[in-house]
Motif scaffolding. Structure first.
Motif, PDB file in Angstrom:
ATOM      1  N   THR A  53       0.841  -1.194   0.000  1.00  0.00           N
ATOM      2  CA  THR A  53       0.000   0.000   0.000  1.00  0.00           C
ATOM      3  C   THR A  53       0.881   1.250   0.000  1.00  0.00           C
ATOM      4  OG1 THR A  53      -1.676  -1.179   1.293  1.00  0.00           O
ATOM      5  CG2 THR A  53      -1.876   1.213   1.176  1.00  0.00           C
ATOM      6  N   ASN A  91      -8.422   1.972  -7.756  1.00  0.00           N
ATOM      7  CA  ASN A  91      -9.357   0.846  -7.762  1.00  0.00           C
ATOM      8  C   ASN A  91     -10.057   0.774  -6.406  1.00  0.00           C
ATOM      9  OD1 ASN A  91     -10.743  -1.540  -8.041  1.00  0.00           O
ATOM     10  ND2 ASN A  91      -8.931  -2.850  -8.241  1.00  0.00           N
ATOM     11  N   ASN A  94     -10.527  -2.459  -4.497  1.00  0.00           N
ATOM     12  CA  ASN A  94      -9.361  -3.016  -3.821  1.00  0.00           C
ATOM     13  C   ASN A  94      -9.014  -2.244  -2.556  1.00  0.00           C
ATOM     14  OD1 ASN A  94      -7.346  -5.021  -3.761  1.00  0.00           O
ATOM     15  ND2 ASN A  94      -5.838  -3.645  -4.666  1.00  0.00           N
ATOM     16  N   ASP A  96      -8.835   1.166  -2.423  1.00  0.00           N
ATOM     17  CA  ASP A  96      -8.245   2.471  -2.713  1.00  0.00           C
ATOM     18  C   ASP A  96      -9.252   3.579  -2.422  1.00  0.00           C
ATOM     19  OD1 ASP A  96      -6.256   0.860  -3.647  1.00  0.00           O
ATOM     20  OD2 ASP A  96      -6.338   1.536  -5.725  1.00  0.00           O
ATOM     21  N   LYS A 132      -3.361   0.556  -3.495  1.00  0.00           N
ATOM     22  CA  LYS A 132      -2.530  -0.644  -3.528  1.00  0.00           C
ATOM     23  C   LYS A 132      -1.879  -0.844  -4.902  1.00  0.00           C
ATOM     24  CE  LYS A 132      -4.870  -3.223   0.137  1.00  0.00           C
ATOM     25  NZ  LYS A 132      -5.572  -4.464   0.514  1.00  0.00           N
ATOM     26  N   SER A 133      -2.164   0.060  -5.814  1.00  0.00           N
ATOM     27  CA  SER A 133      -1.573  -0.017  -7.158  1.00  0.00           C
ATOM     28  C   SER A 133      -0.214   0.665  -7.152  1.00  0.00           C
ATOM     29  CB  SER A 133      -2.509   0.633  -8.182  1.00  0.00           C
ATOM     30  OG  SER A 133      -3.771   0.007  -8.204  1.00  0.00           O
TER      31      SER A 133
END
Length: 253
Positions: A53, A91, A94, A96, A132-133
């Motif tokens: 993260t 996202n 997920n 975010d 998390k991207s």
């Protein structure tokens, strides 16, 4: 994996070992008996894991010499563009999210010969990106700066599954603490008979090249990088170290 082990032994008898001993005091129960001796053991286990993260603060700052409303309007226009882009880049399924923090609008003054005079009106808006991207964060920053954002205030990597990592390391540390207690007890011709008390702790420590990407980002936000060197700033997540410690006292018999 590093291990930190500290052992000391307390008991009723005296041996020629390099440990500290003290005489046991009497305790009162249904009958008089001597307090049990015990061995104190500390053990720390650590593990390096990759962060999953990242959270970055992107600021939009505007100013106008004559009008606060003009500065506010310009800031809103830029912030809306940055926000709309980031909303499509993350996202939410997920985990975010985006949030706005530290919004401010205030006049700025200068002092000349002890006299204060209005210099300009300043407006600042900070957008926090939690995602998390990790592979897209450099692109998100570049695009935000291109849309008019002025500053990258902070960038922090973290671990979403800290509790799981801590649980695994605490299990390992506890087993190793008991193993060390058994070794010390055997060397002193006795055995472990129970647990007196156990204290545990778990912490994380990030390790990543802050100066490297901070300088690159500041250069990009100030326009110091020309089109020939306008590639995405290299951002490396590095590793996160998880530490789990066990401090235990085991009864001896």
């Amino acid at each position: 994996m590093k291990k930190v082990i500290i052992c000391s032994l307390l008991g009723a008898a005296l041996f020629s070992f390099p440990f500290v001993y003290s005489s046991a005091s009497a305790i009162t129960s249904t009958s008089q008996s001597a307090e049990k001796g015990y061995v104190s053991v500390s053990y720390t286990a650590e593990k390096e894991v990759s962060p999953d993260t990242v959270e970055v603060s992107i600021a939009v700052r505007t100013d106008d010499k004559k009008s606060m409303q003009t500065a506010i309007k310009e800031n809103k226009e830029i912030s809306d563009k940055v926000y709309e882009y980031l909303k499509g880049a993350i996202n939410t399924a997920n985990g975010d999210y985006l949030k706005t923090t530290n919004y401010s609008a205030a006049p700025s003054y200068v002092y000349n010969s002890g006299k204060r005079s209005l210099d300009k009106y300043e407006v600042s808006n900070n957008i926090i990106v939690h995602t998390k991207s990790l592979d897209k964060i450099s692109e998100m920053i570049d695009k935000s700066l291109a849309l008019g954002a002025t500053t990258v205030n902070s960038l922090n990597f973290s671990l979403s599954e800290k509790d799981s990592e801590c649980a695994d390391l605490l299990t390992q540390a506890t087993k190793q603490a008991r193993k060390r207690a058994d070794i010390v007890a055997a060397a002193a011709a006795t055995t472990v008979s129970g647990i007196r008390n156990i204290d545990t702790s778990c912490s994380v420590n990030t390790s990543y090249p802050v100066p490297q990407f901070r300088n690159m980002l500041m250069a990009k936000s100030s326009g110091a990088m020309d089109s020939a060197t306008s590639e995405s700033a290299p951002i490396e997540a590095g590793v996160i170290k998880v530490y789990s410690s066990v401090n235990a006292n085991f009864y001896l018999k």
